[in-house]
Design a protein around this motif. Structure first.
Motif, PDB file in Angstrom:
ATOM      1  N   ASN A 146       0.842  -1.195   0.000  1.00  0.00           N
ATOM      2  CA  ASN A 146       0.000   0.000   0.000  1.00  0.00           C
ATOM      3  C   ASN A 146       0.883   1.254   0.000  1.00  0.00           C
ATOM      4  OD1 ASN A 146      -2.393  -1.452   0.051  1.00  0.00           O
ATOM      5  ND2 ASN A 146      -2.581  -1.382   2.289  1.00  0.00           N
ATOM      6  N   ALA A 147       1.982   1.214   0.774  1.00  0.00           N
ATOM      7  CA  ALA A 147       2.907   2.353   0.815  1.00  0.00           C
ATOM      8  C   ALA A 147       3.608   2.516  -0.529  1.00  0.00           C
ATOM      9  CB  ALA A 147       3.930   2.148   1.926  1.00  0.00           C
ATOM     10  N   ARG A 148       4.019   1.425  -1.147  1.00  0.00           N
ATOM     11  CA  ARG A 148       4.665   1.503  -2.458  1.00  0.00           C
ATOM     12  C   ARG A 148       3.690   2.018  -3.515  1.00  0.00           C
ATOM     13  NH1 ARG A 148       8.379  -2.986  -4.740  1.00  0.00           N
ATOM     14  NH2 ARG A 148       9.139  -1.126  -5.782  1.00  0.00           N
ATOM     15  N   ARG A 149       2.425   1.589  -3.409  1.00  0.00           N
ATOM     16  CA  ARG A 149       1.418   2.036  -4.369  1.00  0.00           C
ATOM     17  C   ARG A 149       1.180   3.539  -4.227  1.00  0.00           C
ATOM     18  NH1 ARG A 149      -2.049  -1.466  -2.785  1.00  0.00           N
ATOM     19  NH2 ARG A 149      -1.154  -3.235  -3.905  1.00  0.00           N
ATOM     20  N   GLU A 150       1.121   4.008  -2.984  1.00  0.00           N
ATOM     21  CA  GLU A 150       0.944   5.444  -2.746  1.00  0.00           C
ATOM     22  C   GLU A 150       2.127   6.216  -3.304  1.00  0.00           C
ATOM     23  OE1 GLU A 150       0.053   8.519   0.979  1.00  0.00           O
ATOM     24  OE2 GLU A 150       0.728   6.466   1.369  1.00  0.00           O
ATOM     25  N   ASN A 151       3.329   5.698  -3.080  1.00  0.00           N
ATOM     26  CA  ASN A 151       4.541   6.323  -3.593  1.00  0.00           C
ATOM     27  C   ASN A 151       4.507   6.398  -5.117  1.00  0.00           C
ATOM     28  OD1 ASN A 151       7.126   7.394  -3.577  1.00  0.00           O
ATOM     29  ND2 ASN A 151       8.149   5.429  -3.365  1.00  0.00           N
ATOM     30  N   CYS A 152       4.064   5.317  -5.740  1.00  0.00           N
ATOM     31  CA  CYS A 152       3.995   5.266  -7.199  1.00  0.00           C
ATOM     32  C   CYS A 152       2.957   6.235  -7.752  1.00  0.00           C
ATOM     33  CB  CYS A 152       3.682   3.838  -7.638  1.00  0.00           C
ATOM     34  SG  CYS A 152       3.594   3.609  -9.435  1.00  0.00           S
ATOM     35  N   LEU A 153       1.797   6.278  -7.111  1.00  0.00           N
ATOM     36  CA  LEU A 153       0.738   7.171  -7.574  1.00  0.00           C
ATOM     37  C   LEU A 153       1.156   8.633  -7.473  1.00  0.00           C
ATOM     38  CD1 LEU A 153      -2.374   5.378  -6.018  1.00  0.00           C
ATOM     39  CD2 LEU A 153      -1.817   5.568  -8.453  1.00  0.00           C
ATOM     40  N   GLY A 154       2.062   8.928  -6.539  1.00  0.00           N
ATOM     41  CA  GLY A 154       2.523  10.299  -6.375  1.00  0.00           C
ATOM     42  C   GLY A 154       3.685  10.663  -7.279  1.00  0.00           C
ATOM     43  N   ALA A 155       4.205   9.683  -7.993  1.00  0.00           N
ATOM     44  CA  ALA A 155       5.343   9.921  -8.892  1.00  0.00           C
ATOM     45  C   ALA A 155       4.846  10.201 -10.306  1.00  0.00           C
ATOM     46  CB  ALA A 155       6.273   8.714  -8.890  1.00  0.00           C
ATOM     47  N   ALA A 156       5.712  10.779 -11.110  1.00  0.00           N
ATOM     48  CA  ALA A 156       5.380  11.066 -12.508  1.00  0.00           C
ATOM     49  C   ALA A 156       6.489  10.531 -13.405  1.00  0.00           C
ATOM     50  CB  ALA A 156       5.225  12.570 -12.723  1.00  0.00           C
ATOM     51  N   PRO A 157       6.151  10.134 -14.623  1.00  0.00           N
ATOM     52  CA  PRO A 157       7.196   9.695 -15.557  1.00  0.00           C
ATOM     53  C   PRO A 157       8.211  10.802 -15.775  1.00  0.00           C
ATOM     54  CG  PRO A 157       4.998   9.255 -16.433  1.00  0.00           C
ATOM     55  CD  PRO A 157       4.811  10.118 -15.231  1.00  0.00           C
ATOM     56  N   ASN A 158       9.458  10.418 -15.964  1.00  0.00           N
ATOM     57  CA  ASN A 158      10.481  11.414 -16.256  1.00  0.00           C
ATOM     58  C   ASN A 158      10.827  11.413 -17.744  1.00  0.00           C
ATOM     59  OD1 ASN A 158      12.672   9.465 -16.735  1.00  0.00           O
ATOM     60  ND2 ASN A 158      12.610   9.093 -14.516  1.00  0.00           N
ATOM     61  N   VAL A 159      11.784  12.215 -18.122  1.00  0.00           N
ATOM     62  CA  VAL A 159      12.062  12.377 -19.555  1.00  0.00           C
ATOM     63  C   VAL A 159      12.654  11.117 -20.183  1.00  0.00           C
ATOM     64  CG1 VAL A 159      12.286  14.884 -19.414  1.00  0.00           C
ATOM     65  CG2 VAL A 159      14.309  13.432 -19.071  1.00  0.00           C
ATOM     66  N   ALA A 160      13.227  10.240 -19.360  1.00  0.00           N
ATOM     67  CA  ALA A 160      13.713   8.965 -19.902  1.00  0.00           C
ATOM     68  C   ALA A 160      12.540   8.079 -20.305  1.00  0.00           C
ATOM     69  CB  ALA A 160      14.598   8.259 -18.877  1.00  0.00           C
ATOM     70  N   HIS A 161      11.522   8.002 -19.455  1.00  0.00           N
ATOM     71  CA  HIS A 161      10.300   7.264 -19.822  1.00  0.00           C
ATOM     72  C   HIS A 161       9.685   7.855 -21.092  1.00  0.00           C
ATOM     73  CE1 HIS A 161      10.364   6.547 -15.332  1.00  0.00           C
ATOM     74  NE2 HIS A 161      10.149   5.317 -15.749  1.00  0.00           N
TER      75      HIS A 161
END
Length: 231
Positions: A54-69
């Motif tokens: 759940n913590a990893r999912r929250e962390n992921c949802l708060g992240a955004a793709p970067n210019v490499a993606h």
């Protein structure tokens, strides 16, 4: 089959704020991997495992793709359909959010849940718990649809086939220490593909690559993609 197979690891998502196993003060350091990333740990304490993901999912949802993606999505869009395949060790969805269409998650996905009783898979809510029933069999056997230590990665037959038929294999942001992914470069190279490593520093299997480029993923990946598209 794809002409370019790209393996991505934690290094490509690190600059989006998603930590790696090796971060000194990241999420991973507050948990014992034997407790949260093994079937045995899940059997002992499923609540702890759900809390961790759940913590990893929250962390992921708060992240955004970067210019490499974004660059890899641009590469896929700039070449004929089917020529680019991304095989990722990451369980985040940043490739997809950046626009990549053909992504194989060999270690599963945070955004998916799996029933440990019947094997059914479904889109995961942001928060899960051991008591959550499976939509198919109704058993309270919900677990993250991720591959834990000791489990077989997904899509291995399809990945091996793609590696033996591609013209170029590229590894981005991987340690070169985790098998079977660490063996992909040799498999592709022995089948005749050119091999390229893009990484912050030399990986454990860097000697197996024809060419290496070192630097931040957000710098070297867009530059490499631009070179490919220009050629």
């Amino acid at each position: 089959m794809p002409k370019i197979v790209i393996l991505t690891g934690a290094g490509i998502s690190a600059e989006s704020g998603l930590g790696t196993f090796r971060d000194v003060d990241g999420l991973w350091t507050t948990y014992d991997l034997n407790d949260v990333a093994t079937p045995e740990g899940f059997a002992r304490n499923p609540a702890l495992v759900h809390d961790f993901y759940n913590a990893r999912r929250e962390n992921c949802l708060g992240a955004a793709p970067n210019v490499a993606h974004a660059a890899l999505a641009r590469l896929e869009q700039g070449l004929p359909d089917g020529e680019v395949l991304i095989v990722t060790q990451n369980i985040d969805d940043l490739h997809e959010r950046a626009g990549s269409q053909r992504v194989w998650h060999m270690h599963g996905e945070l955004a998916r849940s799996l029933c440990a009783a019947c094997g059914h898979r479904w889109a995961s809510p942001a928060v899960t718990a051991p008591s959550d029933p499976c939509p198919a069999c109704q058993q309270p056997a919900t677990r993250p649809d991720v591959v834990w230590f000791g489990e077989m990665p997904y899509l291995m037959d399809e990945i091996f086939e793609a590696l033996t038929e591609c013209d170029l294999f590229v590894s981005i942001g991987t340690s070169g220490e985790v098998y079977p992914a660490a063996g992909f470069v040799r498999l592709a190279g022995e089948a005749g593909a050119e091999t390229l490593e893009l990484n912050l520093e030399a990986s454990a299997n860097a000697r197996d690559f024809d060419t290496q480029i070192q630097g931040k993923a957000t710098e070297i990946v867009p530059a490499w993609v631009a070179e490919v598209l220009e050629s």
